[in-house]
Write an enzyme that holds these catalytic residues in place. Structure first.
Site, PDB file in Angstrom:
ATOM      1  CE  LYS A  31      -1.773   1.617   4.033  1.00  0.00           C
ATOM      2  NZ  LYS A  31      -1.417   3.029   4.282  1.00  0.00           N
ATOM      3  CG  ASN A  32       2.456   2.736   3.521  1.00  0.00           C
ATOM      4  OD1 ASN A  32       1.280   3.026   3.298  1.00  0.00           O
ATOM      5  ND2 ASN A  32       2.951   2.613   4.746  1.00  0.00           N
ATOM      6  NE  ARG A 102      -1.151  12.940   8.161  1.00  0.00           N
ATOM      7  CZ  ARG A 102      -1.234  14.189   8.565  1.00  0.00           C
ATOM      8  NH1 ARG A 102      -2.340  14.654   9.066  1.00  0.00           N
ATOM      9  NH2 ARG A 102      -0.184  14.992   8.488  1.00  0.00           N
ATOM     10  CB  CYS A 126      -3.502  11.965  12.165  1.00  0.00           C
ATOM     11  SG  CYS A 126      -3.162  10.258  11.839  1.00  0.00           S
ATOM     12  NE  ARG A 131       0.686  10.620  10.039  1.00  0.00           N
ATOM     13  CZ  ARG A 131       0.214   9.586   9.345  1.00  0.00           C
ATOM     14  NH1 ARG A 131      -0.957   9.080   9.626  1.00  0.00           N
ATOM     15  NH2 ARG A 131       0.921   9.070   8.363  1.00  0.00           N
ATOM     16  CG  ASP A 320       2.893   1.791   9.716  1.00  0.00           C
ATOM     17  OD1 ASP A 320       2.561   2.650  10.551  1.00  0.00           O
ATOM     18  OD2 ASP A 320       2.971   2.032   8.493  1.00  0.00           O
ATOM     19  CB  VAL A 342       7.902   6.816  14.225  1.00  0.00           C
ATOM     20  CG1 VAL A 342       7.472   7.500  12.930  1.00  0.00           C
ATOM     21  CG2 VAL A 342       9.195   6.041  14.017  1.00  0.00           C
ATOM     22  NE  ARG A 412      -6.887   4.532   5.791  1.00  0.00           N
ATOM     23  CZ  ARG A 412      -6.162   5.418   6.452  1.00  0.00           C
ATOM     24  NH1 ARG A 412      -6.427   5.685   7.705  1.00  0.00           N
ATOM     25  NH2 ARG A 412      -5.164   6.045   5.863  1.00  0.00           N
TER      26      ARG A 412
HETATM   27  C1  UD1 Z   1       4.386   7.035   6.419  1.00  0.00           C
HETATM   28  C2  UD1 Z   1       3.498   5.823   6.252  1.00  0.00           C
HETATM   29  C3  UD1 Z   1       2.932   5.406   7.606  1.00  0.00           C
HETATM   30  C4  UD1 Z   1       4.060   5.188   8.603  1.00  0.00           C
HETATM   31  C5  UD1 Z   1       4.999   6.396   8.646  1.00  0.00           C
HETATM   32  C6  UD1 Z   1       6.234   6.143   9.492  1.00  0.00           C
HETATM   33  C7  UD1 Z   1       2.593   6.065   4.036  1.00  0.00           C
HETATM   34  C8  UD1 Z   1       1.407   6.344   3.178  1.00  0.00           C
HETATM   35  N1  UD1 Z   1       2.411   6.167   5.358  1.00  0.00           N
HETATM   36  O1  UD1 Z   1       3.587   8.095   6.940  1.00  0.00           O
HETATM   37  O2  UD1 Z   1       2.198   4.213   7.411  1.00  0.00           O
HETATM   38  O3  UD1 Z   1       3.517   5.010   9.887  1.00  0.00           O
HETATM   39  O4  UD1 Z   1       5.448   6.717   7.318  1.00  0.00           O
HETATM   40  O5  UD1 Z   1       6.917   5.039   9.016  1.00  0.00           O
HETATM   41  O6  UD1 Z   1       3.653   5.725   3.535  1.00  0.00           O
HETATM   42  N2  UD1 Z   1       6.713  14.899  10.559  1.00  0.00           N
HETATM   43  C9  UD1 Z   1       6.769  16.261  10.834  1.00  0.00           C
HETATM   44  N3  UD1 Z   1       6.626  17.128   9.799  1.00  0.00           N
HETATM   45  C10 UD1 Z   1       6.397  16.723   8.509  1.00  0.00           C
HETATM   46  C11 UD1 Z   1       6.343  15.325   8.247  1.00  0.00           C
HETATM   47  C12 UD1 Z   1       6.498  14.438   9.291  1.00  0.00           C
HETATM   48  O7  UD1 Z   1       6.979  16.665  11.983  1.00  0.00           O
HETATM   49  O8  UD1 Z   1       6.263  17.565   7.606  1.00  0.00           O
HETATM   50  C13 UD1 Z   1       6.873  13.925  11.675  1.00  0.00           C
HETATM   51  C14 UD1 Z   1       5.572  13.140  11.944  1.00  0.00           C
HETATM   52  O9  UD1 Z   1       4.708  13.870  12.774  1.00  0.00           O
HETATM   53  C15 UD1 Z   1       6.086  11.878  12.576  1.00  0.00           C
HETATM   54  C16 UD1 Z   1       7.423  11.653  11.870  1.00  0.00           C
HETATM   55  O10 UD1 Z   1       7.774  12.908  11.285  1.00  0.00           O
HETATM   56  O11 UD1 Z   1       6.315  12.057  13.943  1.00  0.00           O
HETATM   57  C17 UD1 Z   1       7.375  10.590  10.798  1.00  0.00           C
HETATM   58  O12 UD1 Z   1       6.341  10.845   9.898  1.00  0.00           O
HETATM   59  P1  UD1 Z   1       6.444  10.434   8.363  1.00  0.00           P
HETATM   60  O13 UD1 Z   1       7.620   9.564   8.157  1.00  0.00           O
HETATM   61  O14 UD1 Z   1       6.329  11.672   7.546  1.00  0.00           O
HETATM   62  O15 UD1 Z   1       5.109   9.574   8.164  1.00  0.00           O
HETATM   63  P2  UD1 Z   1       4.157   9.578   6.915  1.00  0.00           P
HETATM   64  O16 UD1 Z   1       4.922   9.776   5.668  1.00  0.00           O
HETATM   65  O17 UD1 Z   1       2.992  10.473   7.173  1.00  0.00           O
END
Ligand code: UD1
Length: 432
Positions: A31-32, A102, A126, A131, A320, A342, A412
């Protein structure tokens, strides 16, 4: 053939436990990986054929977004054929799909580059924690995309004149989504070299880069923390097969460790699950890997040893799989712990597991788990995708009847869930 999985109502699952798992299933496409790769198809008007795409609610949300941007998308079994539709690219993405998922936000960069501007709803709160998208917006700004936040939307413009020939972006944290978003945007900056540092190294990022390379992009360093992108102004149609879903595989592997019997999982990449297998070894769980097939055997939990685990970015243990692993650790004698690094407040499932008789205590971002000999069935509330999977595993292991409310989150991320459970000799009842 075009088919859809519309999930608007919230269903319940009724599970009578304990049940024992035995059988063989094939893990679906990731999915990701599918989501950012689908978003990247906006970068070309030519035909893209994608194989091994899971038919999941989130994937169908991304398909609707692509159709909204002017694409024609057709399912043929697990293959998606994406072509340019009759209409012009539409650069406006309303809140509906972004609220549902998202990852929708990641069309902002490609849409702005293709059309010069885009208006994309800003994701809100979320259920797994805070996030924000600040890394995305700050990185896009360096790539020449200025965004103004107004009325819950980002209004973004590509200011081509400002962009330099060499751009350096260092991410404050190796965010998966931000790394993917910036790569997907930078590949289309003609004559520009972009160096991204402190990138996420997840297999899904490597998959996205390999897909973009198959479209004609020039990218180096994917899978490491430094990625270099040489931009172009044209990408081409391609045919590509995405990787298997390591989180789905990990979920069924944990289920096998708790409920097996013997659970055989086909289409699994060993290197993608290394951190989980490492924990299995520390715990004393028996597994075997042969030619992309993982076999997990459940043994008496009394023989297993407790562990301390920390979630982190790849190659560390994935957040995850944290809720699912917590169910396993709840059933192992002694004191285990999981520190969530995370999404530091991702513990919605803890109170539900405690209602089943687990002994878990959360202090800051660490869950201290004292193993119990059994869980007992109870009415439960599912709050998000992976928590739903964890509660389902717990319900299958527990004595008596469990009803999981709001369980549709699970669709999902788990394709053909009921078929796969049946193949593992497990039965659950589903009600809308
Ligand atoms: C992706 C995955 C999700 C997984 C996560 C961490 C997809 C569709 N989703 O989510 O399943 O749980 O990676 O492996 O691939 N952060 C910020 N600012 C930003 C972006 C992120 O502070 O602009 C922080 C987030 O709040 C979080 C951390 O960075 O604490 C990691 O988030 P991120 O790796 O971005 O997760 P996603 O890409 O949303």
């Amino acid at each position: 053939m075009k088919h859809r999985l519309e999930i608007e109502t919230m269903g319940k699952m009724k599970v009578a436990g304990p049940q024992y798992a035995n059988g063989e299933i094939t893990i679906s496409g990731s999915k990701n990986s599918a989501l950012p790769i689908l978003a990247a198809t906006i970068l070309t008007d030519e035909k893209v054929i994608l194989h091994n795409i899971p038919n999941l609610a989130d994937v169908n949300t991304m398909i609707e977004i692509l159709e909204n941007t002017g694409k024609k998308v057709m399912w043929e079994n697990s293959t998606l054929v994406i072509e340019k539709g009759e209409e012009k690219i539409n650069s406006i993405l309303p809140y509906g799909p972004v609220r549902k998922m998202r990852a929708s936000f990641n069309v902002l960069g490609p849409l702005t580059i293709r059309n010069g501007y885009a208006k994309v709803a800003l994701p809100g709160g979320c259920s797994i924690g805070v996030r924000p998208v600040n890394f995305h917006l700050e990185g896009l700004k360096k790539l020449g995309i200025e965004s103004k936040i107004e009325h819950g939307y980002t209004n973004s413009k590509f200011t081509e004149n400002n962009h330099q020939k060499k751009i350096h972006i260092s991410l404050p944290f190796p965010s998966v989504g931000a790394t993917e978003h910036l790569i997907t945007t930078a590949v289309m900056l003609k004559d520009t070299e972009t160096i991204l540092t402190n990138c996420a190294q997840e297999p899904e990022i490597v998959d996205l880069c390999n897909f973009l390379i198959s479209m004609g992009a020039r990218i180096e360093g994917q899978g490491s923390s430094n990625i270099k992108i040489y931009g172009t102004d044209r990408l081409y149609g391609t045919e590509y097969t995405i990787i298997p879903d390591r989180i789905e595989a990990g979920t069924y592997a944990i289920l096998g460790a708790i409920l097996g019997g013997k659970v055989t999982l086909n289409n699994v990449i060993e290197d993608h699950l290394f951190s989980l297998l490492d924990i299995f070894e520390k715990l004393g769980i028996h597994y075997e890997f042969k030619n992309n097939t993982l076999i997990v055997s459940g043994i008496s939990k009394m023989e297993l040893t407790p562990v301390d685990v920390e979630t982190s970015t790849f190659p560390g243990f994935p957040t995850d799989l944290q809720p699912q692993l917590m169910v396993l650790l709840s059933l192992i004698p002694g004191r285990s712990s999981i520190t969530e690094n995370v999404f530091k407040t991702r513990f919605n499932h803890v109170d539900e597991l405690n209602r089943m008789g687990a002994k878990i205590f959360v202090e800051s971002n660490t869950a201290i788990i004292t193993g119990v000999t059994k869980l007992s069935g109870a009415p439960l509330e599912a709050t998000d995708l992976r928590a739903s999977a964890a509660l389902l595993i717990a319900a299958l292991a527990a004595e008596g009847e469990t009803v999981i409310n709001n369980v549709d989150h699970i669709f999902r991320g788990y394709e053909k869930l009921f078929d796969k459970l049946e193949k593992l000799n497990l039965s659950v009842e589903y009600f809308e």
